[in-house]
Design a protein around this motif. Structure first.
Motif, short mmCIF file in Angstrom:
data_model
loop_
_atom_site.label_atom_id
_atom_site.label_comp_id
_atom_site.label_asym_id
_atom_site.label_seq_id
_atom_site.Cartn_x
_atom_site.Cartn_y
_atom_site.Cartn_z
N TRP A 48 0.85 -1.19 0.00
CA TRP A 48 0.00 0.00 0.00
C TRP A 48 0.89 1.24 0.00
CZ3 TRP A 48 -5.16 0.02 -0.64
CH2 TRP A 48 -5.88 -1.15 -0.35
N PHE A 49 0.51 2.21 -0.80
CA PHE A 49 1.15 3.51 -0.84
C PHE A 49 0.05 4.56 -0.66
CE2 PHE A 49 5.50 2.77 -2.44
CZ PHE A 49 5.42 1.41 -2.70
N ARG A 50 0.47 5.78 -0.38
CA ARG A 50 -0.50 6.87 -0.28
C ARG A 50 0.12 8.16 -0.79
NH1 ARG A 50 -0.85 7.62 6.36
NH2 ARG A 50 1.26 8.50 6.65
N GLN A 51 -0.76 9.05 -1.23
CA GLN A 51 -0.30 10.34 -1.72
C GLN A 51 -1.28 11.41 -1.26
OE1 GLN A 51 0.30 10.55 -5.97
NE2 GLN A 51 1.64 12.31 -5.78
N GLY A 52 -0.77 12.30 -0.40
CA GLY A 52 -1.57 13.41 0.08
C GLY A 52 -1.49 14.58 -0.87
N PRO A 53 -2.34 15.58 -0.69
CA PRO A 53 -2.34 16.76 -1.56
C PRO A 53 -0.97 17.45 -1.56
CG PRO A 53 -4.20 16.82 -0.03
CD PRO A 53 -3.34 15.68 0.38
N GLY A 54 -0.43 17.65 -2.75
CA GLY A 54 0.85 18.32 -2.87
C GLY A 54 2.04 17.54 -2.35
N GLN A 55 1.84 16.25 -2.11
CA GLN A 55 2.93 15.42 -1.58
C GLN A 55 3.30 14.32 -2.56
OE1 GLN A 55 1.62 13.94 2.22
NE2 GLN A 55 1.54 15.96 3.15
N GLU A 56 4.49 13.79 -2.36
CA GLU A 56 4.91 12.65 -3.17
C GLU A 56 4.25 11.38 -2.64
OE1 GLU A 56 9.35 14.20 -4.52
OE2 GLU A 56 9.13 12.37 -3.36
N ARG A 57 4.15 10.39 -3.51
CA ARG A 57 3.61 9.11 -3.10
C ARG A 57 4.57 8.47 -2.10
NH1 ARG A 57 1.24 5.20 -7.68
NH2 ARG A 57 0.22 7.21 -8.08
N GLU A 58 4.02 7.95 -1.00
CA GLU A 58 4.88 7.35 0.01
C GLU A 58 4.40 5.94 0.36
OE1 GLU A 58 4.87 9.01 3.95
OE2 GLU A 58 2.70 9.27 4.00
N PHE A 59 5.35 5.14 0.74
CA PHE A 59 5.10 3.75 1.13
C PHE A 59 4.38 3.71 2.47
CE2 PHE A 59 5.81 -0.71 1.54
CZ PHE A 59 6.23 -0.96 2.84
N VAL A 60 3.38 2.82 2.58
CA VAL A 60 2.66 2.63 3.83
C VAL A 60 3.02 1.27 4.45
CG1 VAL A 60 0.39 2.38 4.89
CG2 VAL A 60 0.75 4.08 3.08
N GLY A 61 2.87 0.20 3.69
CA GLY A 61 3.17 -1.12 4.22
C GLY A 61 3.09 -2.17 3.14
N ALA A 62 3.64 -3.34 3.43
CA ALA A 62 3.63 -4.43 2.47
C ALA A 62 3.50 -5.75 3.21
CB ALA A 62 4.91 -4.42 1.63
N VAL A 63 3.09 -6.77 2.46
CA VAL A 63 2.92 -8.11 3.03
C VAL A 63 3.53 -9.11 2.07
CG1 VAL A 63 0.59 -8.32 2.05
CG2 VAL A 63 1.25 -9.76 4.00
N SER A 64 4.17 -10.13 2.63
CA SER A 64 4.83 -11.14 1.81
C SER A 64 3.80 -11.99 1.07
CB SER A 64 5.70 -12.03 2.70
OG SER A 64 4.90 -12.68 3.68
#
Length: 131
Positions: free
Chosen positions: A36-52
């Motif tokens: 999962w990634f997320r991108q807020g207003p005016g922000q770069e896309r950032e990593f949230v979490g991952a699962v194997s």
């Protein structure tokens, strides 16, 4: 073709919870690390979490650790993100993504955590958090 479709986003008050889902098709879901990634207003896309691939290992970015949990149900070809204790700064468009790598290639993280390490992406679901 590969399709990743997120759902479950919406408005929530600070301190509340949401569970996002990502339905996958067109790929052998259990062969891919999911993130999962997320991108807020005016922000770069950032990593949230991952699962194997089999769900026994997860990796979360420090800002959500202890509040968010990534999980998957391979029998349902579905990825989840349980979000608790939401904060206004968690408001963003949330994207699910699929990676063919079993670990971070450029990030050296235990699971892929950079956008470039993911090959398939959903279109995102909006999460709004009011204070």
């Amino acid at each position: 073709q590969v399709q990743l479709v997120e759902s479950g986003g919406g408005p929530v008050q600070a301190g509340g919870s949401l569970r996002l889902s990502c339905a996958a098709s067109g790929l052998t879901f259990s062969n891919y690390v999911m993130g999962w990634f997320r991108q807020g207003p005016g922000q770069e896309r950032e990593f949230v979490g991952a699962v194997s691939t089999n769900g026994d290992e997860t990796y979360h970015t420090p800002s959500v650790k202890g509040r968010f949990t990534v999980s998957r149900a391979n029998a349902k070809n579905t990825l989840y993100l349980q979000m608790n204790s939401l904060k206004p700064e968690d408001a963003a468009v949330y994207y699910c993504a699929a990676s063919p790598y079993f670990a971070g290639i450029t990030s050296m993280s235990p699971l892929p955590s950079r956008s470039g390490e993911y090959h398939y992406w959903g279109r995102g679901t909006q999460v709004t958090v009011s204070s």
